[in-house]
Design a protein around this motif. Structure first.
Motif, short mmCIF file in Angstrom:
data_model
loop_
_atom_site.label_atom_id
_atom_site.label_comp_id
_atom_site.label_asym_id
_atom_site.label_seq_id
_atom_site.Cartn_x
_atom_site.Cartn_y
_atom_site.Cartn_z
N VAL A 187 0.86 -1.19 0.00
CA VAL A 187 0.00 0.00 0.00
C VAL A 187 0.89 1.23 0.00
O VAL A 187 1.91 1.29 0.69
CB VAL A 187 -0.93 0.01 1.23
N VAL A 188 0.51 2.24 -0.77
CA VAL A 188 1.29 3.48 -0.85
C VAL A 188 1.14 4.24 0.46
O VAL A 188 0.04 4.67 0.82
CB VAL A 188 0.81 4.34 -2.03
N LEU A 189 2.24 4.43 1.19
CA LEU A 189 2.19 5.07 2.51
C LEU A 189 2.81 6.45 2.52
O LEU A 189 2.61 7.21 3.47
CB LEU A 189 2.92 4.18 3.53
N ASP A 190 3.60 6.79 1.50
CA ASP A 190 4.37 8.03 1.57
C ASP A 190 3.75 9.18 0.79
O ASP A 190 4.38 10.22 0.64
CB ASP A 190 5.81 7.79 1.07
N ASN A 191 2.51 9.03 0.29
CA ASN A 191 1.91 10.13 -0.45
C ASN A 191 1.54 11.27 0.49
O ASN A 191 0.93 11.06 1.54
CB ASN A 191 0.67 9.65 -1.20
N ILE A 192 1.91 12.50 0.11
CA ILE A 192 1.71 13.64 1.00
C ILE A 192 0.28 14.17 0.94
O ILE A 192 -0.07 15.08 1.69
CB ILE A 192 2.68 14.78 0.63
N GLU A 193 -0.55 13.59 0.07
CA GLU A 193 -1.90 14.12 -0.12
C GLU A 193 -3.00 13.12 0.20
O GLU A 193 -4.05 13.50 0.70
CB GLU A 193 -2.03 14.61 -1.57
N TYR A 194 -2.77 11.84 -0.03
CA TYR A 194 -3.86 10.87 0.05
C TYR A 194 -4.04 10.33 1.47
O TYR A 194 -3.07 9.95 2.13
CB TYR A 194 -3.58 9.70 -0.91
N THR A 195 -5.26 10.29 1.94
CA THR A 195 -5.58 9.73 3.27
C THR A 195 -6.76 8.77 3.18
O THR A 195 -7.38 8.45 4.19
CB THR A 195 -5.93 10.87 4.25
#
Length: 821
Positions: A600-608
């Motif tokens: 799972v993408v964990l480092d995106n600064i925008e997505y929650t």
């Protein structure tokens, strides 16, 4: 009408028909006389591709590589003109009998004049070249409207095989041995049509050695070169080559007046040219200039690796101009030859064209050029009749070419017989090629062409599936291609399958696909399977993020109007997140089962949001506009081109149809892409895009705008808008965004000016990529590269700086073939 009158009328009609038949018969007999012979020099050596022009009927032909020619003419008196670059033109007056005539001709050398060069006096060749340069724009556009016929022949052969390549023994096939290394021999006949800036070539016949229904790639547009332009484009030359009569030719050439002679009363200057410096992008050879008019009479030029060629060792260009009107001259013969060598293999080849039957007052219909097709042919252009080719072949076959046709046609019969033989014979035949089946292969069957585009046993590895077994199968039938992509992951113990159908006809493409398969969150797949596998196995790094999609997709692309194309599509999909199922790695410290980073993408600064299961219906469309686009409608060559940028306008919307988690958004974007040729300074490519979400009630991470980043040493080569040192998903966005990707390949423009360095023939590359999103602010990436290392590799370096958040600098090294900038 009275019966007597009717009878008289009938008899009169019979006489007219009889006279017409007699006239046609006599006309056919008139062209039954054959003039043949051989053109040699004073030492008896063949002058291959000499030009033979029949002045009485404005018809011509070209001798073959052995100097042999043959042409059908009406019986009677003819004035025959024999030309060859660097030799005096000879005129022969003959009375051709109906039984034919053999005429062997010896052309004397133009007679090189010994030069006396003094320091204080400049060679007169410079003044002649300067005058020719001033007139080139006149002669370049002199022949604005015409039709003509072209006979084209191409031959490529291997002249030297190594015993081994990278330790692997090379075993020549029986076909290679018998045909003296000829790997390609073909002929074609085409009609040339031009009206001002519009050009169209229509291929009317095609023949390929060893292929009964082969479609030849030969075409005059591929051969046509023009030294009336400042920069001459030749194959594999990154920057092109400076013409000997370019505006600034004296900066790149040394010129010498070798001889002055007369050709049919016209005074001709024979001027030798050579590069002023070893690494200059310039030709060596001869240019022949007419006195008074200062038009190009002929040229015989060659460019080698010092001129910036890649892979190919040398390219030769030869052309002879002939009068086709009172004051108009046109190309009568044009040839492109080459030599190459790589991994101990050496080869050579040529493509030659004989152009004749010029008509300077054609009557084109209003619709003839309306489709903007520059090269047109269809699958009915092949003709297996030997009589047909004997009648249209303007350049006789050489002994080698005759042998190649004979050998390959015979072997084709043997193979076809073996395929139809009893089962025991088929086993022997198939066993012979068993090992070759491990490589990508195709088979002609009654239902179409079956094949697989990957090695028969294709494997990969990723932390989600573990080791993977997969392939790409296809069936091609006429204009439709069917595909099937099976995939099995051993660690996940799951089988995936997707398939599709693609129908292509001219500009229209219809694609249908469906299945249950694995995808990267960025479906442009910025990480290749090879890189995912290598970094996982040897570095214990999870370079990609994968999810599962069960889907049905339909897409249509077509031409909306001239220069406008569109794409419309719809997809219904159920998308699910996946977890890692393997901890395997070759690295010793990871053999204890250390888990990989989460899938799972964990480092995106925008997505929650949620990465879980959801169903969505997506609709999308794109309109593309490229001014003055020309296309190619040919079975073996396809594509379109224009000197203008491509503008695109797109829209994408999704409707969530799942209570769990769907998508409900709309996004619009605009963009452009363009390739620019700056001549000797190199080539640039730019791709830019800006967009915004009009609304976003629900959004899955798959629906974000993803940018093509890179965290490997070998980034993909074919992805649009690629960054060389950007995280894959950290800057994916659901807000307003803009990006610009600019790459420039100088092609040796700078290195060629540095003594010592120029001998390495390196290429320099510059890239500047920028990105803006509301969350990240500005992102700037600057990089450079050195190409043509060991002829095929480029090493690059980039650094990336982010405006908001922690400052990031990333260094990477890229190794790619230099031809793939």
């Amino acid at each position: 009408m009275p019966p007597s009158s009717a009878m008289s009328h009938l008899l009169a009609m019979r006489k007219v028909l009889l006279l017409l038949l007699i006239s046609l018969f006599n006309s056919a007999l008139a062209y039954a006389a054959t003039l043949s012979g051989k053109v040699t020099d004073e030492r008896g050596e063949a002058l291959g591709f000499a030009t033979i022009y029949i002045k009485t009927i404005s018809k011509g032909t070209v001798a073959n590589a052995d100097g042999v020619f043959s042409i059908d003419l009406p019986a009677g008196n003819h004035t025959i003109e024999f030309r060859y670059v660097g030799y005096q033109t000879i005129n022969k007056i003959i009375d051709l009998p109906a039984s034919g005539f053999v005429l062997n001709v010896t052309l004397p050398s133009s007679g090189v004049t010994t030069k006396t060069v003094t320091i204080s006096q400049r060679d007169p060749a410079y003044s002649i070249i300067k005058k020719a340069s001033r007139k080139k724009s006149v002669y370049q556009n002199e022949l604005k409207v015409y039709t003509a016929k072209a006979y084209l022949k191409g031959l490529n052969r291997i002249t030297k095989f190594p015993k081994k390549i990278m330790g692997q023994e090379i075993n020549l096939t029986k076909e290679d041995t018998l045909s003296k290394g000829v790997i390609y021999l073909s002929e074609a006949v085409s009609e040339l049509n031009q009206s001002n800036k519009d050009m169209k070539e229509v291929v009317i016949a095609s023949k390929v050695s060893g292929e009964p229904k082969g479609i030849s790639i030969n075409n005059y547009l591929m051969l046509r070169n023009d030294i009336y332009r400042n920069i001459v484009k030749i194959p594999t030359a990154t920057r092109g080559v400076v013409s000997p009569i370019a505006d600034n030719a004296s900066l790149y050439y040394k010129f010498y007046l070798e001889d002055t002679y007369y050709d049919n009363g016209v005074k001709i200057f024979k001027i030798s040219c050579e590069p002023r410096r070893d690494a200059d992008p310039a030709f060596s050879g001869y240019v022949y200039i007419q006195d008074s008019t200062y038009r190009v009479h002929a040229y015989d030029l060659i460019a080698n690796k010092a001129a910036g060629l890649q892979i190919i060792d040398s390219v030769g260009m030869k052309s002879i101009y002939l009068p086709v009107g009172e004051k108009t001259w046109a190309v009568g013969m044009q040839q492109l030859s080459f030599k190459f060598g790589i991994f101990g293999i050496k080869g050579e080849g040529y493509f030659t064209a004989s152009i004749s039957d010029y008509n300077l007052t054609p009557n084109f219909s209003k619709k003839f050029f309306k489709d903007k097709v520059v090269l047109k042919a269809d699958t009915t252009i092949y003709n297996n009749s030997d009589k047909y080719w004997d009648s249209v072949r303007a350049v006789p076959l050489t002994d080698l070419e005759k042998l190649d046709y004979k050998v390959k046609d015979s072997l084709r019969v043997v193979e076809d017989t073996a395929k139809k033989a009893p089962d025991t014979a088929k086993v022997v035949y198939n066993t012979r090629y068993f090992l070759s089946y491990l490589n990508p292969k195709s088979f002609k069957t009654k239902i179409g062409v079956l094949g697989y585009s990957k090695p028969l046993v294709s494997t990969a590895f990723n932390p989600v599936e573990g080791y993977v077994l997969y392939n790409n199968l296809y069936l091609r039938r006429a204009k439709t291609t069917y595909t099937l992509d099976p995939r099995y992951g051993f660690a996940s113990n799951r089988f995936y399958l997707k398939g599709g159908m693609a129908y292509n006809k001219k500009n229209r493409s219809i694609e249908l696909s469906a299945g249950d398969h694995i995808f990267q969150y960025n479906e442009q797949a910025p990480v290749s399977d090879a890189m995912i596998s290598s970094y996982a196995i040897f570095a214990h790094r999870h370079m990609s993020r994968l999810y599962r999609k069960e889907f049905i997709n339909a897409k249509i692309s077509d031409k909306l109007a001239r220069d406008f194309n569109y794409t419309l599509g719809a997809e219904f999909a159920r998308r699910r997140s996946l977890t890692n199922n393997s901890t395997y790695s070759y690295r010793p410290k990871n053999k204890n089962g250390t888990p990989y980073d989460s899938n799972v993408v964990l480092d995106n600064i925008e997505y929650t949001g949620n990465f879980g299961k959801h169903t969505v219906l997506t609709l999308y469309g794109e309109l593309r506009y490229r001014p003055n686009t020309y296309s190619i409608d040919h079975p073996s060559i396809s594509g379109s081109f224009s000197n203008n940028p491509t503008f695109r306008l797109g829209y994408r919307t999704a409707i969530g149809v799942s209570e769990n988690f769907g998508s409900d958004y709309a996004r619009a974007y605009i963009g452009l892409s363009h390739n620019m040729n700056f001549g000797l300074v190199g080539n640039s490519s730019i791709d830019a895009e800006a967009g915004a979400f009009l609304y976003k009630n629900k959004l899955a991470f798959q629906d974000f705008v993803h940018f093509n980043g890179n965290r490997t040493i070998f980034p993909p080569l074919e992805i649009t808008g690629a960054f060389m040192a950007l995280p894959y998903y950290q800057y994916s966005t659901a807000s307003n965004y803009a990006r610009v990707n600019l790459t420039h390949n100088f092609g040796g423009f700078i290195f060629n000016k540095i003594p010592g360095v120029r001998k390495a023939k390196l290429h320099e590359m510059l890239l500047v990529n920028s990105l803006y999103t509301e969350k990240a602010g500005g992102v700037l990436e600057v990089g450079g590269g050195i190409g043509n290392i060991f002829k095929v590799l480029t090493v690059g370096y980039s650094t990336t700086v982010v405006q908001k958040g922690p400052q990031m600098q990333q260094v990477w090294v890229r190794l790619i073939p230099s031809l793939r900038f």
